[in-house]
Design a protein around this motif. Sequence first.
Motif, PDB file in Angstrom:
ATOM      1  N   PRO A  93       0.715  -1.220   0.015  1.00 42.80           N
ATOM      2  CA  PRO A  93      -0.057  -0.001  -0.042  1.00 42.80           C
ATOM      3  C   PRO A  93       0.787   1.286   0.050  1.00 42.80           C
ATOM      4  O   PRO A  93       0.328   2.466  -0.558  1.00 42.80           O
ATOM      5  N   LEU A  94       2.043   1.182   0.578  1.00 42.81           N
ATOM      6  CA  LEU A  94       2.876   2.303   0.575  1.00 42.81           C
ATOM      7  C   LEU A  94       4.055   2.344  -0.582  1.00 42.81           C
ATOM      8  O   LEU A  94       5.113   2.929  -0.556  1.00 42.81           O
ATOM      9  N   GLY A  95       3.788   1.495  -1.552  1.00 43.61           N
ATOM     10  CA  GLY A  95       4.541   1.461  -2.584  1.00 43.61           C
ATOM     11  C   GLY A  95       4.111   2.065  -3.760  1.00 43.61           C
ATOM     12  O   GLY A  95       2.897   2.251  -3.924  1.00 43.61           O
ATOM     13  N   PRO A  96       4.962   2.333  -4.800  1.00 47.76           N
ATOM     14  CA  PRO A  96       4.301   2.892  -6.057  1.00 47.76           C
ATOM     15  C   PRO A  96       3.179   2.545  -6.880  1.00 47.76           C
ATOM     16  O   PRO A  96       2.689   3.113  -7.446  1.00 47.76           O
ATOM     17  N   ASP A  97       3.093   1.127  -6.656  1.00 46.23           N
ATOM     18  CA  ASP A  97       2.081   0.376  -7.473  1.00 46.23           C
ATOM     19  C   ASP A  97       0.681   0.727  -7.072  1.00 46.23           C
ATOM     20  O   ASP A  97      -0.279   0.425  -7.528  1.00 46.23           O
ATOM     21  N   ASN A  98       0.561   1.103  -5.624  1.00 46.38           N
ATOM     22  CA  ASN A  98      -0.962   1.403  -5.100  1.00 46.38           C
ATOM     23  C   ASN A  98      -1.496   2.739  -5.806  1.00 46.38           C
ATOM     24  O   ASN A  98      -0.519   3.504  -6.276  1.00 46.38           O
ATOM     25  N   ALA A  99      -2.538   2.645  -5.869  1.00 44.29           N
ATOM     26  CA  ALA A  99      -3.180   3.907  -6.689  1.00 44.29           C
ATOM     27  C   ALA A  99      -3.837   4.607  -5.537  1.00 44.29           C
ATOM     28  O   ALA A  99      -4.779   4.161  -4.507  1.00 44.29           O
ATOM     29  N   LEU A 100      -3.753   6.013  -5.562  1.00 44.46           N
ATOM     30  CA  LEU A 100      -4.645   7.015  -4.691  1.00 44.46           C
ATOM     31  C   LEU A 100      -5.376   7.796  -5.626  1.00 44.46           C
ATOM     32  O   LEU A 100      -5.197   8.503  -6.474  1.00 44.46           O
ATOM     33  N   MET A 101      -6.813   7.658  -5.390  1.00 45.22           N
ATOM     34  CA  MET A 101      -7.856   8.227  -6.266  1.00 45.22           C
ATOM     35  C   MET A 101      -8.868   9.216  -5.409  1.00 45.22           C
ATOM     36  O   MET A 101      -9.262   8.886  -4.419  1.00 45.22           O
ATOM     37  N   PHE A 102      -8.780  10.322  -5.834  1.00 42.15           N
ATOM     38  CA  PHE A 102      -9.875  11.234  -5.436  1.00 42.15           C
ATOM     39  C   PHE A 102     -10.899  11.490  -6.514  1.00 42.15           C
ATOM     40  O   PHE A 102     -10.635  11.653  -7.780  1.00 42.15           O
ATOM     41  N   LEU A 103     -11.929  11.115  -6.141  1.00 45.22           N
ATOM     42  CA  LEU A 103     -13.259  10.574  -6.904  1.00 45.22           C
ATOM     43  C   LEU A 103     -14.498  11.449  -6.652  1.00 45.22           C
ATOM     44  O   LEU A 103     -14.961  11.680  -5.421  1.00 45.22           O
ATOM     45  N   THR A 104     -15.358  11.923  -7.641  1.00 46.18           N
ATOM     46  CA  THR A 104     -16.339  12.714  -7.188  1.00 46.18           C
ATOM     47  C   THR A 104     -17.577  11.468  -7.544  1.00 46.18           C
ATOM     48  O   THR A 104     -17.423  10.718  -8.141  1.00 46.18           O
ATOM     49  N   GLY A 105     -19.039  12.270  -7.432  1.00 46.59           N
ATOM     50  CA  GLY A 105     -19.954  11.524  -8.023  1.00 46.59           C
ATOM     51  C   GLY A 105     -20.585  12.434  -9.041  1.00 46.59           C
ATOM     52  O   GLY A 105     -20.481  13.634  -9.122  1.00 46.59           O
ATOM     53  N   PRO A 106     -21.683  11.794  -9.649  1.00 46.57           N
ATOM     54  CA  PRO A 106     -22.376  12.453 -10.800  1.00 46.57           C
ATOM     55  C   PRO A 106     -23.248  13.786 -10.178  1.00 46.57           C
ATOM     56  O   PRO A 106     -23.427  14.494 -11.054  1.00 46.57           O
ATOM     57  N   LEU A 107     -23.392  13.967  -8.931  1.00 43.78           N
ATOM     58  CA  LEU A 107     -24.157  15.161  -8.239  1.00 43.78           C
ATOM     59  C   LEU A 107     -23.340  16.237  -7.663  1.00 43.78           C
ATOM     60  O   LEU A 107     -23.698  16.984  -7.246  1.00 43.78           O
TER      61      LEU A 107
END
Length: 615
Positions: A56-70
């Motif tokens: 989880p603390l390696g480069p392969d993990n993805a960090l995503m900031f996500l919105t919703g349709p509203l």
Amino acid sequence: MEMGGTSTMGRLLHVNLTSAEFSEVRLPPEILAAYLGGKGIGARLLLDWVPEKADPLGPDNALMFLTGPLTATTAPAMRACIVTKSPLTHTFLDSYFGGYFGPEIKYAGYDGIVLTGRSPEPVYLLVDHRGPSLQPAGDLWGTGAIETGDRIRQRRKDSGIKVACIGPAGENGVLYSLVCCDTNRHAGRGGAGAVMGSKNLKAIALKGNELVGLFDPNRFLRAVAEANHEIGLSEDCRVLMEAGTASAVEFADASGLIPARNFTDGTSKLAAKLGDHGQKQKLWLSRAACFGCPIGCSQMGAVRTGKYKHFITDIVEYETAAMLGTNLEIGDPRAVAHLNRLCDDLGIDTISAGACLGFAFEGAEKGIVPTDGLALAFGNADVAAELIERIVKKEGELGALLALGVKRAAKALGGEAEAIALHVKGLEMPAWGPRGTPGMGLAYMTADRGACHQRGFPAGYEATGEAWNGKPVEALALEGKAAMVKSLQDYLAGTDCLVKCDFGAMGVTADTYARMLNAATGRSVVASFFDLLGERVWNTTRLFNLREGMTTADERLPRRFIDEPLPSGPRQGHRITESDMKYLLQDYYALRGWDEAGRPTPETLHRLGIEPGTR
Ligand code: SF4
């Protein structure tokens, strides 16, 4: 808002921090149709993009900031979320935040920002009218989360820039580090801040100028008016408007559910001091709200008297008042506000911090934790503050141990320590004890991110006897609780794809969410859409967690709730037995269409249309 089109932007920004490359990702229509946004899209991308057993603390993990349709429309009480693999639990993690950063993601032209890799140097991501760029952040490394946002805005000479950032805890890899969004809104749980720090990413700064469209603006405005009307009629929302979540302190105490002395008890003589009435006597407060929210459950202000006088604060919301207050036997709301602010600025989750300090204080009483020369004791706010600082710096044996969370700390100490470590799947318990509310126990055992009260809250029905599905709920009954938990989890997971605030959802009905979604995007869904969507998402997070090594043995409550009956309050004498847990879990697995090891069967996956994904 722009007329015509849809309220989704149709693309994600992917940032490879290793190579400093930017690309736009357009998801296949069938994935968008099946997962909608927020939690759903995050679950699918995590399963498809993050390699099996990735660090989880390696480069392969993805960090995503996500919105919703509203998100970024006038739909009331919408938020955004972070999805990643948790360094604390090694499971799926979704962590939600309000404020104004989420809408700015869409104004910057994206439905979400996905970060992979690791920058060789500290940087912050800037997205403005020139597009995305990585900016040096070496001079910001080590600064608190509140100052970081201010300094970026000063540097860019633009007070309107929205900033999400980490504090020193995230830089140092404290496993329950948070991401601070707009100064006083936080993606708190599960360690997303540590993932951000592992990528050498101090902050994301956004200034957008794109318009968000609507499929049918007139229909949308009518649906929004209905949602606001429903919020206005809701007694729960009215209480939140007037008093915020601190109003729950006295309710939880009267119900025997509040944590006291590391959950050794479920009532606290300090509750009245830490509830909304007690806080108002000591703190000056005025209401504040997230983007487009008519509830405004947040209150900002300052400490009026005592040694923390003039100290600017936010109201101490329920979870923090309980975990850093009653749980630690600290009854002065000014002291708890100080600890809260310390956690927010240094960048750790107040719930996990409260659980770790409770573990340390009880462990010191029992002589089973190292004290590093500190006078560790319940009720000592100065020592609590000092210990928070040591955790953030990983200073000394105790600071380094507690920075790992209670599960790893107890394992390292061995012996009796496990009996005082309160967590499920490695995520520390939130502030609602489950003894006498077995449905709540099952919700904790099965929540996809570990001990979480926001993936289904049957305790609200069990503590009050309020009807669910037309029938009064009997608190101690085991029968029917699995069905209740499954239904609550599915609905919340479905509406977390929007991404709604849980407090708005206390008023807004599924029918109105569906009407707003249809008018904003051109879809044609009905209220039950969210249940099926949520079930699909819940099974997708399950596939991820199983792949990462979670087993049914992880789905159990902490020993304290099994071995030790509550000593006081309306639930005195109650605990949850091994046979209760076994019954609840097997009932739940059967209802979900999972086998006895908790694995979704091929028929279940086929019924839910869970197909190979985006890569
Ligand atoms: S109810 Fe509170 S947390 Fe939720 S969106 Fe409104 S102000 Fe933000």
